[in-house]
Design an enzyme around this catalytic site. Structure first.
Site, mmCIF file in Angstrom:
data_model
loop_
_atom_site.group_PDB
_atom_site.id
_atom_site.type_symbol
_atom_site.label_atom_id
_atom_site.label_comp_id
_atom_site.label_asym_id
_atom_site.label_seq_id
_atom_site.Cartn_x
_atom_site.Cartn_y
_atom_site.Cartn_z
ATOM 1 N N ASP A 55 -8.229 -17.201 58.813
ATOM 2 C CA ASP A 55 -7.679 -18.529 59.098
ATOM 3 C C ASP A 55 -8.612 -19.333 60.008
ATOM 4 O OD1 ASP A 55 -5.836 -20.494 58.843
ATOM 5 O OD2 ASP A 55 -4.351 -19.601 60.171
ATOM 6 N N ASN A 64 -1.335 -21.664 48.332
ATOM 7 C CA ASN A 64 -2.529 -22.509 48.492
ATOM 8 C C ASN A 64 -2.727 -23.507 47.346
ATOM 9 O OD1 ASN A 64 -4.535 -19.934 50.148
ATOM 10 N ND2 ASN A 64 -3.331 -21.596 51.038
HETATM 11 C C1 FPP Z 1 -7.758 -20.338 55.552
HETATM 12 O O1 FPP Z 1 -8.351 -21.322 56.378
HETATM 13 C C2 FPP Z 1 -8.721 -19.913 54.507
HETATM 14 C C3 FPP Z 1 -8.497 -19.982 53.168
HETATM 15 C C4 FPP Z 1 -7.243 -20.478 52.597
HETATM 16 C C5 FPP Z 1 -9.514 -19.587 52.179
HETATM 17 C C6 FPP Z 1 -10.384 -18.450 52.537
HETATM 18 C C7 FPP Z 1 -11.302 -18.137 51.407
HETATM 19 C C8 FPP Z 1 -12.577 -17.813 51.515
HETATM 20 C C9 FPP Z 1 -13.280 -17.665 52.811
HETATM 21 C C10 FPP Z 1 -13.375 -17.539 50.265
HETATM 22 C C11 FPP Z 1 -13.385 -16.074 49.970
HETATM 23 C C12 FPP Z 1 -14.319 -15.809 48.872
HETATM 24 C C13 FPP Z 1 -14.511 -14.596 48.304
HETATM 25 C C14 FPP Z 1 -15.517 -14.433 47.251
HETATM 26 C C15 FPP Z 1 -13.742 -13.427 48.666
HETATM 27 P P1 FPP Z 1 -7.728 -22.783 56.420
HETATM 28 O O2 FPP Z 1 -8.416 -23.620 55.405
HETATM 29 O O3 FPP Z 1 -6.243 -22.701 56.256
HETATM 30 O O4 FPP Z 1 -8.115 -23.261 57.855
HETATM 31 P P2 FPP Z 1 -7.284 -24.266 58.785
HETATM 32 O O5 FPP Z 1 -6.041 -23.502 59.187
HETATM 33 O O6 FPP Z 1 -8.198 -24.511 59.916
HETATM 34 O O7 FPP Z 1 -6.980 -25.481 57.977
#
Ligand code: FPP
Length: 262
Positions: free
Chosen positions: A29, A77
């Site tokens: 996160d 998501n």
């Molecule tokens: C949460 O941060 C993160 C995600 C929803 C996506 C995570 C995915 C990846 C890092 C890609 C993984 C790729 C592979 C190939 C395994 P957020 O966007 O909710 O952050 P925020 O809370 O600050 O908005």
């Protein structure tokens, strides 16, 4: 892809090798906030997050943690802006294609957990290829939870069991925890011992609900793109200080030998 974040390949000396978690799950996160703080588009945080995840998998291999599950895309998501959803789908696909040879060389087994049928066909194909090619690798069992929701997984398992009962393959009284577990996406994996969540949020967010029953939770304020081996080291130290009782009481301290005894 960025260079490894740190170079500590040896297990830190203050960690006990035989008390490491067998399976670590991560909620990555804070990617969006990390990017926004730098004036970058949110998706740059996801891009950086991939480098961090890759290093975590290699760190697990270096230090002797056998399984990792990362929450890459939840069933919730899909409610994000279409541009971000498309970016994430394309990112996962591109990373799989780009990293597969290296994952083979490093003996990483790749799996997907979640409802893959809801993903773009090209990603489904890439995921199937990665799972098939790496299926005999034994260094780290790395699962990518994509279009995954814990409730959805439980409903999926219930439906499969109900169908087996309807076909006469199972009696209702035979349905127990073991049978249920066999119908989960994670049926041949150990449950996570440790869940790490970054960015300070104290939620499980529909991740591995069944499997997390006895996991130790570790939350750090650090945003996922800044997570590194030192942070992982801290999480493992905290884990090794926990008293995992599984509903029992603590083992009584060993009594001191009476004075005068040999
Ligand atoms: C949460 O941060 C993160 C995600 C929803 C996506 C995570 C995915 C990846 C890092 C890609 C993984 C790729 C592979 C190939 C395994 P957020 O966007 O909710 O952050 P925020 O809370 O600050 O908005």
């Amino acid at each position: 892809m960025a260079a490894r974040l740190t170079v500590s390949r040896e297990l830190p000396t203050d960690l006990e090798r035989d008390r490491l978690p067998q399976h670590v799950a991560v909620i990555m996160d804070g990617n969006g906030r990390w990017a926004q703080k730098r004036g970058l588009p949110r998706v740059m945080g996801h891009r950086r997050g991939v480098d961090v995840l890759k290093d975590l998998v290699y760190c697990c291999r270096d230090w002797g943690v056998g399984a990792v599950t990362a929450y890459a895309f939840s069933t919730e998501n899909w409610k994000r802006p279409m541009m971000e959803v498309n970016f994430l789908m394309a990112l996962i696909e591109r990373v799989l294609r780009r990293e597969l040879d290296e994952m083979m060389a490093e003996q990483i087994r790749i799996r997907f957990v979640g409802d893959l049928s809801g993903l773009p066909q090209s990603l489904q194909d890439e995921a199937a290829r990665a799972m098939e090619r790496t299926s005999h690798n034994g260094a780290v069992d790395f699962a990518i939870a994509t279009n995954y929701g814990g409730r959805q997984e439980i409903v999926h398992a219930c439906r499969a069991i109900a169908e087996r009962v309807q076909r006469g393959e199972l009696r209702p009284d035979q349905v127990d925890e073991g049978v249920f577990q066999q119908h989960l996406y994670t049926c041949d994996r150990v449950d996570p011992d440790l869940l790490i969540r970054t960015s300070g949020e104290m939620r499980v967010s529909n991740f591995l609900l069944w499997q997390m029953a006895y996991a130790e939770l570790y939350v750090t304020e650090t945003f996922w793109p800044d997570f590194n081996r030192e942070e992982f080291h801290r999480a493992l130290l905290a884990y090794q200080q926990r008293d995992r009782r599984y509903g029992k009481i603590s083992a009584p301290p060993t009594p001191a030998a009476p004075s005068g005894s040999p």
